[in-house]
Design a protein around this motif. Structure first.
Motif: not given
Length: 265
Positions: A11-15, A201-207, A257-265
């Motif tokens: 498992v990498d640091d991006q989950g 990358k696409q999946l990590r943007k989603n809830s 108009k902000r990023k949700p908290n599940w996006i850590q980038e």
């Protein structure tokens, strides 16, 4: 003794978890030990609160040749009850992968034969190299693709199944894409780098909760008659997720108009 080098889980640091078949010397064929290890790894991924998505892949030239010959020889000498129990473990593996509560990406290179086609059919997204070749080869040796059949038939349809279950002829990555088993065909050099990274990358943007709920929704409505029970169920599902913590966070982030908290980038 279990050889823990035959199946690798990282498992990498991006989950992003990578579950890797690591038997290139036998074309990543699987036996009862490999099946048990895969089940154990899928349980670990399912229970994890940090894993965001799973990549299923293999080391070496081929994705998987299917069942290990030594294992099949051993099973042929076992009783009916022992064979039933053994088949049950493979069935458990397929169902655990199919219903995993995280998005799954299958990366297929080289040969994907027999049960390996089932593994691909159980993944949410499948990317194959242009040289990949698929085959439901069981009838060649007097067997049938039994426990993988619900997933393969759902992926490629009854019509193609009636051909390829019976002929055991191989089909190409492009054909697999036309049938619906594969989503994209890429150059082998892109399989483990660009293609996988693009989807993760696409999946990590989603809830995470949203993706899990969306996957359950698909299973709930697939092949169902659109009757009042289905309509009521879908209304209940959207109402439930709207008032959930992630549903509220996602809507708030969109409106603010902000990023949700599940996006850590």
């Amino acid at each position: 003794m279990t050889d823990t080098t035959r199946v690798l889980l990282e498992v990498d640091d991006q989950g992003i978890a990578q579950l890797t078949l690591n038997r290139p010397e036998v074309h990543n064929a699987f036996d009862d030990d490999v099946i048990n290890q895969l089940i154990s790894c899928l349980k670990e991924v399912s229970d994890s609160t940090t894993v965001r998505a799973l990549i299923l892949r293999s080391n070496g030239k081929n994705f998987s040749a299917g069942a290990d010959l030594a294992w099949m020889k051993r099973m042929a000498q076992n009783s009916h009850q022992e064979n039933l129990e053994d088949a049950g473990r493979l069935a458990e593996l397929m169902e655990r992968l199919n219903s995993l509560n995280k998005p799954t990406i299958g990366l297929v290179q080289g040969a994907a034969y027999g049960g390996a086609v089932g593994l691909a059919a159980c993944c949410d997204i499948v990317i194959a190299s242009a040289e990949a070749q698929f085959c439901l080869s069981e009838v060649k040796i007097g067997l049938i693709p039994a426990v993988i059949s619900p997933y393969v038939v759902r992926a490629i349809g009854e019509r193609q199944s009636r051909r390829y279950f019976l002929t055991a002829e191989p089909f190409s990555a492009e054909q697999a894409c036309d049938f619906g088993l594969v989503h994209e065909v890429v150059a082998t050099s892109e399989l483990l780098s660009d293609a996988a990274a693009r989807f993760t990358k696409q999946l990590r943007k989603n809830s995470p909760q949203g993706m899990h709920a969306a996957k359950e929704l698909i299973f709930a409505v697939s092949s169902k008659v659109i009757d009042p029970a289905v309509i009521d169920d879908t209304a209940q599902r959207i109402a439930d997720i709207r008032v959930s913590a992630e549903g509220q966070e996602g809507l708030s982030a969109f409106l603010e108009k902000r990023k949700p908290n599940w996006i850590q980038e």
